[in-house]
Design a protein around this motif. Structure first.
Motif, mmCIF file in Angstrom:
data_model
loop_
_atom_site.group_PDB
_atom_site.id
_atom_site.type_symbol
_atom_site.label_atom_id
_atom_site.label_comp_id
_atom_site.label_asym_id
_atom_site.label_seq_id
_atom_site.Cartn_x
_atom_site.Cartn_y
_atom_site.Cartn_z
ATOM 1 N N VAL A 40 46.814 -48.116 -1.015
ATOM 2 C CA VAL A 40 45.591 -48.570 -1.685
ATOM 3 C C VAL A 40 45.060 -49.780 -0.922
ATOM 4 O O VAL A 40 45.833 -50.635 -0.485
ATOM 5 C CB VAL A 40 45.856 -48.970 -3.156
ATOM 6 C CG1 VAL A 40 44.579 -49.457 -3.827
ATOM 7 C CG2 VAL A 40 46.470 -47.811 -3.937
ATOM 8 N N LEU B 292 46.511 -47.336 -10.318
ATOM 9 C CA LEU B 292 46.707 -46.664 -9.037
ATOM 10 C C LEU B 292 48.158 -46.712 -8.590
ATOM 11 O O LEU B 292 48.657 -45.769 -7.967
ATOM 12 C CB LEU B 292 45.799 -47.290 -7.979
ATOM 13 C CG LEU B 292 44.333 -46.864 -8.071
ATOM 14 C CD1 LEU B 292 43.449 -47.727 -7.184
ATOM 15 C CD2 LEU B 292 44.170 -45.396 -7.690
ATOM 16 N N ARG C 291 45.896 -41.431 -6.970
ATOM 17 C CA ARG C 291 45.628 -41.927 -5.618
ATOM 18 C C ARG C 291 45.182 -40.789 -4.709
ATOM 19 O O ARG C 291 44.257 -40.942 -3.902
ATOM 20 C CB ARG C 291 46.870 -42.620 -5.036
ATOM 21 C CG ARG C 291 47.316 -43.848 -5.805
ATOM 22 C CD ARG C 291 48.283 -44.707 -5.016
ATOM 23 N NE ARG C 291 49.493 -44.033 -4.628
ATOM 24 C CZ ARG C 291 50.579 -43.916 -5.380
ATOM 25 N NH1 ARG C 291 50.600 -44.440 -6.602
ATOM 26 N NH2 ARG C 291 51.663 -43.299 -4.928
#
Length: 357
Positions: free
Chosen positions: A262, A322, A329
């Motif tokens: 991320v 996430l 994701r």
């Protein structure tokens, strides 16, 4: 007959090490596009070292030299137009002067303001806002990096017919697949370690929620005024899930995007950050603040989460959502690829820029 343009932007000599940045990437790809299409560019390099910042005297001297160079090139050569990249404050006034010189000699100019701090400076000062409203009338065209930029120019009473929305561009990686970690999830920050990039908020979140977030790794790629203080804070508070990497260049930085799950950038102001473009190019889900042109390409709940500036609680919740779901994701990653190809392809956007002349 080939076209001839002047390009004013960051384009340092090969032997000069330059910190990564959006304007540098944009100008390099613009030069590549021009080369492919037999477009001749006279480049006036505006690159500066950010850390440490040059003195005002040095900046003024360089600016005067660049303005003189621009005038000389226009007078002595066939020039079909001028492309001018600009930052805020002093940079803006230099670049508007260049646009004025181009106008005096009957040449079209396109102004691309790349820093969200330009918007901030106009919102903070009535005097600056009034002055800049007048100066923005000088360029032939102004390129906006997103719909919020278009709205800003409308609010500045710029003739909207001269404003064109062209998203920031990047060379899209074809057939790149998001792999992602199912166990130790990696969150990546890339940018200057300064207050305006939101690093203090991010540190506060990690420290406040350390027990919940210690299973994740937070990697910070960048240096700046806060680097040493944050390094000390990490050590004193035993924030073992934070890794401070310093600046990463070229292939090293690409490795960081490759290993990340991320991307996170809680900035206070941006134009459209190149770091987010790179994150999209690696198909990463993104957590970012709603500044500049970001919300055009990071769509809340579609390929990432967009939060308000300094909204630590929303950033924390986004990290948790996430971090806890590989499926989410992966879904966001696929959507990032769609947005990247629709809005940020360098060939398509560079073509749109040259078509403005």
């Amino acid at each position: 007959m080939s076209k001839n343009y002047i390009l004013v932007g960051a384009y340092p000599n090969r032997d000069k090490q330059q910190q990564p940045g959006g304007q540098l990437t944009a100008t390099k790809l613009l030069v590549e596009y021009a080369t492919l299409h037999d477009i001749k560019l006279h480049i006036i390099d505006t690159s500066e070292n950010t850390f440490p910042a040059p003195s005002l005297k040095k900046r003024v001297f360089k600016a005067i030299r660049r303005v003189i160079e621009l005038r000389g090139v226009i007078k002595e050569n066939r020039v079909d137009g001028v492309i001018v990249f600009s930052g805020p404050l002093f940079s803006f006034y230099e670049k508007v002067l260049m646009s004025a010189i181009a106008k005096y000699y009957g040449k079209k100019s396109i102004l691309l303001i790349r820093s969200g701090h330009f918007i901030d400076s106009n919102q903070r000062s009535v005097v600056i806002r009034y002055l800049n409203r007048y100066l923005l009338k000088i360029p032939s065209k102004i390129v906006a990096q997103g719909t919020k930029w278009v709205e800003f120019y409308k609010d500045m009473n710029v003739d909207i017919s001269k404003v064109e929305l062209i998203s920031n561009w990047i060379k899209v990686k074809e057939n790149h697949n998001y792999i992602g970690n199912r166990d130790k999830v990696v969150f990546l920050f890339a940018g200057a370690m300064v207050e305006k990039k939101g690093v203090l908020e991010l540190f506060d979140i990690i420290q406040t929620h350390y027990q919940e977030l210690k299973k994740y790794t937070f990697r910070f790629a960048g240096e700046g005024a806060l680097f040493e203080a944050l390094k000390q804070r990490k050590e004193e508070n035993h924030l073992d899930n934070i890794e401070l990497l310093g600046w990463r260049y070229d292939s090293d930085m690409m490795d960081e995007y490759q290993r990340a799950d991320v991307f996170i950038l809680p900035s206070h102001a941006e134009g459209f950050p190149n770091a987010i473009l790179e994150a999209l190019n690696y198909r990463l889900p993104v957590i970012a603040t709603d500044v500049g042109g970001i919300s055009d390409s990071i769509i809340n709940g579609y390929n990432g989460y967009v939060v308000d500036v300094k909204d630590n609680e929303s950033i924390y919740k986004s990290i948790k959502q996430l971090g806890e779901s590989f499926e989410l994701r992966n879904k966001f990653s696929k959507n990032s690829e769609k947005i990247l190809k629709e809005k940020h392809d360098f060939y398509q956007n560079c073509q749109a820029l040259f078509n403005l002349f």
